[in-house]
Design an enzyme around this catalytic site. Structure first.
Site, PDB file in Angstrom:
ATOM      1  N   HIS A 225      14.383   0.982-101.601  1.00  0.00           N
ATOM      2  CA  HIS A 225      14.256   0.954-100.151  1.00  0.00           C
ATOM      3  C   HIS A 225      15.659   0.970 -99.557  1.00  0.00           C
ATOM      4  CE1 HIS A 225      13.134  -0.149 -96.119  1.00  0.00           C
ATOM      5  NE2 HIS A 225      11.863  -0.227 -96.445  1.00  0.00           N
TER       6      HIS A 225
ATOM      7  N   LYS B 113      18.478  18.202 -92.390  1.00  0.00           N
ATOM      8  CA  LYS B 113      19.639  17.834 -91.573  1.00  0.00           C
ATOM      9  C   LYS B 113      20.452  19.075 -91.214  1.00  0.00           C
ATOM     10  CE  LYS B 113      23.211  15.479 -93.318  1.00  0.00           C
ATOM     11  NZ  LYS B 113      24.545  15.981 -92.921  1.00  0.00           N
TER      12      LYS B 113
END
Length: 911
Positions: A155, A577
């Site tokens: 995470h 991106k």
């Protein structure tokens, strides 16, 4: 905290089948309210209620609500702000649990109704294949070639204590208990009391540990889901598949073999790219911890089996193999043999399992006579299964023994295969140093490739005294060799080369492996090397690079030693991106098509490794739909994909949910493998249209993001990127360092920052321009045809619709105003593209509102908005105050970091 009441709930749709979910959410919301009042005091409860009601009023169009919300949240003390965020986060957590339990409830309803199999369940998919003419023999061949490998990653921001994860699981189990329609009022009240206790003790527990052992904590979090959830459901997963095969092909019931089709992998502890904490030592420690945990689980399960398998030799026969192995083991473990009570010594299975447990303990302790491999342990358990089958034991313990076998076959002695990942530039530095080539980084790929071929052919050793970086790099290969010897060949997965730009980046790994003594001198390197292509440019060049690599004589020799199999990883985050959602998805799709064709032509079996993130812009979304949308041949029985840390709890947090997640994934792979898509008559035209739309979409995106002066300054001011930087996931230059351009910024941080603002810009900006160009050039009817008949395009539009529905430009505008004059320069264009994207997506899909056909997701978003909105407005307020104060590392920053995690919980995504 009471849940919204009409008219606030007027637009919150709950179908009749979801009535129980509505009741759960209402009941849990009341419990959270009572918790906040009891633990935080009346003042905190009133603050939470005032913020929630103002947020609801704002959502309902009250013109005064915005000012009221700002008034409620303005100038809160940092400590109060953190408690407010904790209250809303607690609500999100219980709602998330309620929705997961409702999914379990709905699955049970499907399983009870034999007439309507659950979509993308095993029965559904096998029935569809049978109807298409696929027979049982072909199904067995299909299942026999399947390999699904979920790869768990860390995470990026939040490592939750195991203690709190276990509390969440217990709350979920209590909610499942409440599904029993025969509960008495007293039993119901008692169950609610237990839920209240778990919630209250969780509130009184710090969410994160005080120390900074981040890597160890990340590894423990992944291990929690693998051992507490996945380990438990794996046998049921296979039993469900076998049951479905028997139901759909009754004439072959029990005859279709189901091999191990799912294996789990991890990056946590092996991803060296930009993380100084990951070293050869961490690789060893991670795998040692994996082995210790899994051996302990097997040890306990053997004791449970010994308790159950109480057969006496005087009552039933037992295979001679069991008795002979017991005699052998008793000689090695006399204390364990002597500890068996006299009354149990005529129970051969119980005696043998006690001795098997002793050998597992010897393996755990690195003592004498350990299991040298998991196969030896599996052989012992198989011997018990064979004996039970031969001696009327089908209903006398065989089921439990087979469950342990499935676990051992899946998890071995390593739980999850550990992938190793490093950036190509790091390898280039070490190779240049070892070859004493001062200009190595300046040379072109072809020159480096020629020199590497020469060095490999001559078996050159590194020259001179190596730097600490070079020694650390070579130490990784020594750790790989150690891990394979101690934990088995499956303990280490592919070596992934990030930012691969040419064949030399893959050949560098082979040379470094020789230098690191991975294998005996002169032997082939026993390591799969997987190039990772991430940017738009790299993805476009991938087929050419792979053809050059495979045609390289040295590398082709290596491939033959690996069975002519090649893993290629495609990244979704950096390409998005670079050019936005539409361009990225199309680039990845085209790269996959070309890679399948290229490597197929060269006689190499390709496994595509999908580097998916947690959001739409980073390749997230429904995995089974993505499998169906993949190019022909891209998922030919093999699927390898990252499971991002922020989605692991959602997909594997509860056993019933984990079972369903695995079922959907495997079902989709079985379907596309057993019934591969045929070429469509409109495909060539669709590709032409898609190429034109993707190009226009990319131009629009890049014109704003890369070509507009001051956009990076706007991004830094209009998002909490400066807070996210404190979490260490932002820059490719190193953890915690500030990126100086969008190019340098990590793709995770880019998407994360926009998700926090509720704008989600990378997931949809440029999408409208692409669609509008397609309609203008090819006509609306052509795009309607694509949407109806081409799964790839339909999934793309659906994912964009999801992102548009989750975005909230009114909230995003509050962040944008933090940018001062730059707000007026950039935000109107952002909003205009958003509004046009909503309009065109609705027109194309024929819907009157976003997610009209995804009521569950629409409801989930609306359920959370009144609780996310106050945190968003509070974060804007805190950001302004923190920046005015000079961005100090003080209580304001702590409150901001809490808001980042709170909003991520509410949005169910970090980016």
């Amino acid at each position: 905290m009471a849940t919204p009441t009409p008219p606030a709930r007027a637009n919150l749709f709950f179908a009749e089948k979801d009535r129980a979910l509505r009741e759960d959410v209402h009941r849990l919301g009341e419990l959270v309210g009572e918790l906040v009042r009891e633990q935080g005091g009346e003042a905190l409860f009133d603050l939470v209620e005032a913020a929630r009601r103002a947020a609801i009023a704002r959502r309902e169009g009250d013109p005064a609500a915005h000012g009221k919300l700002a008034e409620v949240l303005g100038a809160l003390a940092p400590s109060t702000a953190r408690e407010l965020i904790r209250a809303f986060s607690t609500y999100f957590q219980v709602v998330n649990l309620a929705e997961k339990v409702h999914r379990i409830r709905r699955r049970r309803e499907y399983l009870r109704d034999a007439k309507a199999p659950q979509p993308f369940g095993f029965v559904d998919i096998l029935s569809r294949l049978k109807a298409a003419g696929v027979d049982a023999d072909e199904i067995e061949r299909v299942v026999g070639r399947i390999c699904v490998e979920p790869v768990f990653t860390a995470h990026p921001t939040d490592v939750t204590r195991r203690t709190l994860l276990r509390k969440q699981q217990r709350i979920a189990r209590h909610l499942v208990d409440m599904l029993d329609p025969y509960l008495t009022p007293q039993e119901l009240e008692s169950t609610l009391g237990r839920i209240r206790m778990e919630m209250t003790t969780a509130w009184q527990t710090a969410e994160h540990k005080a120390h900074g052992a981040r890597l160890r904590d990340e590894a423990e979090q992944v291990l929690f889901f693998l051992t507490e959830v996945v380990y438990r459901v794996i046998p049921a997963f296979y039993e469900s598949l076998e049951s479905a095969l028997a139901a759909v092909f009754p004439e072959h019931a029990g005859r279709i073999r189901v091999p191990t089709v799912v294996r789990f992998c991890s990056w946590v502890g092996g991803d060296l790219d930009g993380d100084p904490d990951v070293t050869a030592k961490s690789i060893r420690e991670t795998l040692a911890r994996h082995r210790a945990v899994i051996l302990d689980l097997y040890y306990k399960e053997c004791h449970y089996l010994a308790r159950d398998l109480s057969q006496s030799e005087s009552r039933i026969g037992v295979a001679e193999e069991i008795k002979s192995r017991s005699r052998l083991y008793a000689g090695h473990f006399p204390e364990a043999a002597a500890s068996v009570p006299a009354r149990h010594r005529d129970m051969p299975y119980r005696v043998f399992l006690r001795l098997v447990a002793a050998r597992l303990k010897a393996t755990y302790d690195d003592a004498a006579f350990p299991y040298e491999s998991p196969q030896e342990f599996i052989a012992d358990i198989e011997a018990i299964a064979d004996s039970l089958r031969a001696n009327k034991g089908r209903n006398a313990g065989l089921f439990a023994v087979q469950r342990l076998l499935r676990r051992a076959q899946t998890f071995g002695f390593h739980v999850a295969t550990l992938d190793i990942k490093q950036n190509a530039l790091a390898h280039r530095r070490v190779v240049g140093e070892g070859l004493q080539e001062a200009r190595w980084l300046e040379l072109g790929s072809e020159e480096r490739t020629r020199r590497l071929d020469e060095a490999l052919e001559r078996r050159e050793s590194p020259l001179g005294t190596l730097s600490s970086e070079a020694r650390r790099t070579l130490g990784v290969f020594q750790a790989i060799a150690h891990a394979r010897r101690k934990y088995g060949p499956d303990s280490i997965g592919p070596y992934i080369v990030g930012r691969t730009h040419g064949p030399d980046d893959v050949l560098s790994v082979l040379l470094l492996a020789h230098w690191g003594h991975l294998g005996r001198p002169g032997d082939d390197v026993a390591l799969d090397v997987a190039p990772l292509f991430e940017t738009v440019e790299d993805l476009a060049n991938a087929p050419t690079i792979m053809e050059r690599l495979v045609r390289d004589e040295r590398y082709r020799r290596h491939l033959r030693s690996r069975g002519d199999r090649q893993i290629v990883m495609v990244g979704y985050s950096d390409s998005a991106k670079d050019g936005g959602l539409m361009s990225a998805r199309w680039t990845v799709h085209q790269a996959q098509r070309a890679l399948v064709a290229t490597l197929g032509r060269l006689g190499v079996e390709l496994t595509l490794f999908h580097g998916r993130g947690g959001t739409v812009s980073r390749g997230g979304g429904r995995l089974h739909e993505a499998v169906l949308a993949a190019p022909r041949g891209a998922v030919a029985g093999r699927l390898r994909m990252t499971e991002p840390g922020e989605t692991i709890n959602e997909k594997y947090g509860l056993r019933g949910i984990a079972l369903r997640s695995l079922e959907q994934t495997l079902s989709s792979v079985i379907l596309v493998t057993g019934l591969p898509a045929s070429e469509h008559d409109g495909e060539a035209r669709w590709f032409e249209i898609m190429e034109a739309m993707a190009e226009r979409s990319r131009e629009t995106y890049q014109a704003l993001v890369y070509d507009s002066s001051d956009f990076f300054a706007y991004f830094r001011a209009a998002t909490p990127i400066d807070v996210i930087e404190r979490l260490g996931v932002t820059s490719r230059r190193g953890a915690g360092e500030e990126a100086t351009s969008i190019e340098e910024l990590h793709a995770v941080a880019w998407a994360f920052a926009w998700t926090q603002t509720r704008c989600l810009l990378p997931a949809w900006f440029g999408f409208a321009s692409g669609l509008a160009h397609g309609i203008e050039r090819y006509g609306e009817e052509a795009l309607h045809d694509m949407f109806q008949r081409w799964h790839f395009f339909r999934v793309l539009v659906s994912d964009a619709a999801t992102a548009l529905a989750k975005a909230d430009l009114d909230v995003a505008e509050q962040y944008s105003r933090l940018a001062g004059p730059l707000h007026e320069r950039f935000f109107p264009a952002i909003r205009a593209e958003y509004d046009r994207a909503v309009e065109l997506v609705l027109k194309l899909s024929g819907q009157s509102e976003l997610l009209e056909e995804s009521r569950t997701l629409a409801r989930s978003i609306r359920l959370r908005n009144p609780y996310v909105d106050p945190m968003s407005f509070l974060q804007v307020n805190l950001l302004a105050r923190w920046r005015r104060a000079g961005r100090p590392a003080d209580a304001l920053l702590e409150a901001l970091l809490a808001s980042v995690n709170g909003i991520a919980h509410g949005m169910q995504s970090t980016g």
